[in-house]
Design a protein around this motif. Structure first.
Motif: not given
Length: 301
Positions: A23, A31-32, A34-36, A38-39, A42
């Motif tokens: 980051s 958090p961005m 981590t979310r990236s 995760a997406l 997915q």
């Protein structure tokens, strides 16, 4: 954030082995990042990282995807550079690995030459006396000494080196010079554990390979330490020829038992991407091949 951005984030996390560190490099919030990831996981339907409170490590699927993601991003970078007329100018970060002493003596001068030629490139050099997995550790190029085991690598041979036995003139004046491997048992032995992991030294004779069991009084985990002790006249040591090439030239060490040396070890420049390698990798490899094939401390027969 689209899939290409997700790949960029994924590659940075893999190289930094940390979401927080990635980051900071990317200028995004943790958090961005981590979310990236995760997406991306997915959308791919696979887990790319194993996460603990202390470590972030690639899964097997993640290791394979890292190679593909880097290739896709490199291809995109090259396409953009070609469109703007900059394809021939290497840019970005280059990561290489080499053995410690070989890197210090023979790779670092190549790296500084490379950086002076290409001001838009940054280099990260990792010098280790172990085989580093390029894919796992996010590296572009390695200089390898020894027979290659990983068939997935592209290799460019640049020469070979010998395992040599040597000592100082002062030592041989005081103790005599061994004429055959068996004579070594009567001498002081300096054991460089990174080259000779066992005190049983192997030699080639007319009757095949011969093992000589020795009793070193001095063992050292750094080759430079073994060289220093040998130059001081303490005893006889065994190293790779490039490590003591300068000492052979200036006469501070003498090479002995040359008729009994083992088969030379090949020296290769290896990388992952073959002809698809990007401009910075190709440019470095071209320069390194030229330098190493002209290196007087590497055999070229």
């Amino acid at each position: 954030m689209d899939k290409l951005d997700g790949m960029r984030v994924f590659v940075q996390v893999a190289e930094q082995q940390s979401f927080v560190a990635a980051s900071k490099v990317l200028g995004l919030s943790a958090p961005m990042v981590t979310r990236s990831v995760a997406l991306l996981e997915q959308s791919l339907g696979v887990k790319l990282f194993n996460r603990t409170t202390r470590h972030v490590r690639l899964t097997e699927a993640g290791r394979h995807f890292l190679l593909d993601a880097k290739r896709i991003l490199d291809d995109l970078e090259q396409a953009e550079a070609a469109a703007s007329g900059l394809y021939s100018t290497p840019k970005g970060s280059l990561s290489i690995t080499a053995p410690v002493l070989f890197g210090q003596k023979h790779v670092m001068p190549i790296l500084t030459d490379f950086l002076m030629h290409y001001p838009d490139v940054e280099v990260r050099a990792q010098l280790h006396d172990r085989v580093v997995n390029l894919l796992d550790e996010g590296l572009d190029v390695a200089v390898r000494i020894g027979h290659l085991k990983d068939s997935g690598l592209y290799a460019i041979p640049v020469g070979n080196v010998n395992v040599v036995v040597c000592g100082a003139p002062s030592y041989f004046e005081a103790n005599g010079m061994p004429q055959k491997p068996e004579d070594l048992v009567e001498h002081e032995i300096i054991q460089p554990s990174s080259v000779e992991t066992s005190a049983i030294w192997q030699f080639e004779t007319s009757k095949g390979r011969k093992s000589i069991k020795l009793k070193p009084r001095l063992s050292c985990n750094q080759n430079a330490g073994a060289i220093a002790a040998a130059k001081q006249g303490f005893g006889i040591t065994r190293l790779l020829s490039y490590q003591v090439g300068e000492e052979f030239q200036d006469g501070s060490l003498l090479r002995i038992l040359q008729d009994y040396e083992l088969e030379p070890y090949p020296v290769n420049i290896v990388h992952l991407e073959g002809r698809r390698a990007n401009a910075k990798v190709r440019s470095f490899i071209d320069l390194a091949v030229d330098h190493l094939r002209a290196n007087p401390f590497i055999n070229h027969r």
